[in-house]
Motif scaffolding. Structure first.
Motif: not given
Ligand SMILES: [Zn+2]
Ligand SMILES: [Zn+2]
Length: 257
Positions: A220-249
């Protein structure tokens, strides 16, 4: 969550595996701007990824342009081309003669931009029409999973972009997939070495799918699918998805004991 689980999540967040540049006609930042933004965001890895289709001819120029960039210390720069999944047989809309691996791009990033129909890509509207005309939701979900598995089997060095983002567009929901389909999908990712993104822009795949990947041992990797450099590496939703996924696992592993 265990310390190792938390460490694993934070290391995933130090990568951004899907970043578009001006080689994509809908993106605004140059390769150099994206590389600088990745370094400034403290990332360890960035995958520069642009949209291709069968008629695309600029991939050698893209590879040469990336190779000519100065890479800041501490950053690993990878490349990819994003191409759409075409049909239930798992074909992908790639330029003929695309070089993947040495001398070419590092990965084929497969996007579920259209629904993989038996006779080629179905637009969301076409898919909704077929569902209204009698295609069962179960058959449609089976098609999606079969196409995903075939594409992974047929495409070396594959990475799944924003997987299952097509489902809400056609009026279906990831929660309808169920454990068995997710398990088959996740096991195919693990068996083929396919990388799977957790995508900030599309907020997918969901916790159950992430849990299936974790249980199957897929990467598993994280991605922003950024179309502008200001968004590169900025995660607001991915951490919660990963944590919920880890809890479910963790829950699934618990049940299996
Ligand atoms: Zn995409
Ligand atoms: Zn993209």
């Amino acid at each position: 969550m265990s310390a190792t689980g938390a460490d694993r999540l934070s290391s995933v967040l130090r990568g951004d595996h899907h970043v578009h540049s001006t080689f994509s006609d809908d993106a605004r930042s140059t390769l150099a701007e994206n590389i600088a933004a990745a370094s400034a965001a403290g990332l360890e890895t960035v995958r520069l990824t642009d949209h291709v289709r069968a008629s695309t001819t600029w991939v050698p120029e893209f590879v040469a342009a990336v190779a000519a960039e100065r890479i800041p210390d501490g950053l690993t720069v990878l490349t990819g081309v994003e191409a759409k999944l075409l049909d239930a047989a798992g074909s992908v809309d790639l330029p003929e003669g695309l070089v993947v691996g040495r001398g070419g791009v590092d990965a084929v990033v497969i996007g579920d931009h259209q629904f993989p129909g038996v006779d080629g890509p179905w637009s969301p509207t076409m898919t909704r029409e077929r569902l209204a005309a009698g295609l069962s939701e179960d058959d449609a979900l089976d098609l999606m999973i079969e196409a995903s598995i075939r594409a992974m089997e047929r495409t070396p060095h594959a990475q799944l972009a924003h997987w299952f983002s097509i489902l809400p567009k056609v009026g279906l929901d990831e929660s309808q997939l169920g454990a068995q389909r997710l398990l088959a999908w996740a096991q195919a990712a693990a068996a083929t070495g396919t990388i799977v993104e957790v995508n900030e822009k599309w907020d997918c795949p969901g916790p159950e799918a992430i849990a299936a990947l974790l249980v199957a041992g897929a990467r598993i990797v994280a991605s922003t699918d950024s179309h502008v450099a200001a968004d590169v590496g900025r995660y607001e939703r991915v951490p919660a998805l990963l944590e919920a996924g880890a809890r479910a696992a963790a829950g699934e592993t618990e049940e299996a004991r």
